[in-house]
Design a protein around this motif. Structure first.
Motif, short mmCIF file in Angstrom:
data_model
loop_
_atom_site.label_atom_id
_atom_site.label_comp_id
_atom_site.label_asym_id
_atom_site.label_seq_id
_atom_site.Cartn_x
_atom_site.Cartn_y
_atom_site.Cartn_z
N ARG A 6 47.61 24.58 35.21
CA ARG A 6 46.39 25.08 34.58
C ARG A 6 46.04 26.48 35.08
N ARG A 7 46.18 26.68 36.40
CA ARG A 7 45.89 28.01 36.94
C ARG A 7 46.87 29.05 36.41
N LYS A 8 48.13 28.67 36.30
CA LYS A 8 49.14 29.60 35.81
C LYS A 8 48.87 29.96 34.36
N GLU A 9 48.56 28.98 33.55
CA GLU A 9 48.27 29.24 32.14
C GLU A 9 47.08 30.18 31.98
N GLN A 10 46.06 29.97 32.79
CA GLN A 10 44.88 30.82 32.74
C GLN A 10 45.19 32.23 33.23
N ARG A 11 45.98 32.33 34.30
CA ARG A 11 46.30 33.63 34.88
C ARG A 11 47.15 34.48 33.94
N LEU A 12 48.08 33.88 33.25
CA LEU A 12 49.02 34.61 32.41
C LEU A 12 48.56 34.72 30.96
N ARG A 13 47.37 34.28 30.68
CA ARG A 13 46.83 34.37 29.33
C ARG A 13 46.66 35.84 28.92
N PRO A 14 46.99 36.21 27.67
CA PRO A 14 46.81 37.60 27.23
C PRO A 14 45.38 38.08 27.44
N GLY A 15 45.26 39.27 28.04
CA GLY A 15 43.94 39.83 28.30
C GLY A 15 43.34 39.44 29.63
N ALA A 16 44.04 38.57 30.39
CA ALA A 16 43.49 38.11 31.66
C ALA A 16 43.66 39.14 32.77
N ASP A 17 44.57 40.09 32.60
CA ASP A 17 44.81 41.10 33.63
C ASP A 17 43.68 42.12 33.63
N ARG A 18 42.92 42.15 34.72
CA ARG A 18 41.77 43.06 34.83
C ARG A 18 42.02 44.19 35.82
N SER A 19 43.28 44.43 36.15
CA SER A 19 43.61 45.51 37.08
C SER A 19 43.37 46.86 36.43
#
Length: 248
Positions: A6-19
């Motif tokens: 679940r954490r991986k799916e959430q982390r790699l979701r499109p648009g999740a990268d906030r860097s």
């Protein structure tokens, strides 16, 4: 799906990268994608390595919010780019080289140990594993060939153009070494994911890295007590990320 999934799916979701970059650096995109294709791992942050001119009223770690970037590149830098950045400095400015770093959440401790072994064998000898209170296992791939030199104070450049040229050469040499280590790590990762390292070898690598970290910490403490206060361009020592069981 388990908690890791679940954490991986959430982390790699499109648009999740906030860097700041908004995505993985091109130089390591293949490596990170290969890692994330494995059910054992999920990357959480990364940087391929960079030369950066950092400005701000306070250069301490506790005041990162006051900093701004005058210049940054993930490739070899040029003296002219650093000089142009310094012209924008109104207060303090520090030139830095920061090597490749990768933070990875691991499904199991054995997976973290495998990645740690690959990292150590590739030259990333400041790598470490941490375990959170809820069992979250994180692996950090890090090395020590950093560079951090103050160039400007209160708007006044402190060094000559010749010295800046020398710093750029040093940073570019570190960038070359950084790329070699990344390539070794990528090769080792691909091999490890198809032919895992035996458990006894994993334990040996982890133990060696941990004892080496402890030895270096003692050496730094002794050096600090002797009052070695030289002001010169230098490679950064190991950070405080140790191989331990702690919180994250």
């Amino acid at each position: 799906m388990d908690e890791f999934g679940r954490r991986k799916e959430q982390r790699l979701r499109p648009g999740a990268d906030r860097s700041r970059a908004g995505g993985v650096d091109p130089a390591i995109r293949g490596l990170v994608d290969r890692l994330n294709r494995s059910e054992r791992y999920c990357s959480t942050s990364s940087c391929s390595g960079r030369a950066i001119l950092l400005a701000g009223s306070d250069q301490t770690e506790g005041h990162k919010q006051n900093r701004s970037w005058l210049f940054v590149t993930h490739q070899k830098c040029q003296k002219e780019d650093v000089l142009a950045g310094l012209q924008k400095a109104e207060d303090n400015a520090v030139f830095k080289f920061e090597p490749f770093v990768l933070h990875v959440q691991c499904r199991r401790m054995e997976d973290a140990q495998l990645l740690h072994s690959v990292a150590i064998n590739s030259g990333f000898r400041n790598s470490g594993i941490t375990v959170g209170k809820k069992g979250k296992i994180m692996m950090a791939v890090r090395s020590t060939h950093c560079l951090e030199v103050p160039l400007c104070h209160q708007g006044r450049v402190l060094v000559s153009d010749e010295y800046i040229d020398y710093l750029v050469q040093v940073a570019n040499q570190k960038m070359e070494e950084n790329q070699k280590r990344i390539e070794r790590f990528y090769t080792g990762l691909q091999s490890a994911l198809t032919t895992p390292v035996p458990p006894e070898q994993l334990d040996e690598n982890v133990s060696t890295a941990a004892s080496g970290y402890t030895r270096r910490r003692r050496q730094r403490a002794a050096k600090k007590e002797r009052g070695n206060g030289e002001l010169a361009a230098h490679s950064d020592g190991e950070s405080d990320l140790s191989f331990l069981m702690g919180t994250t």
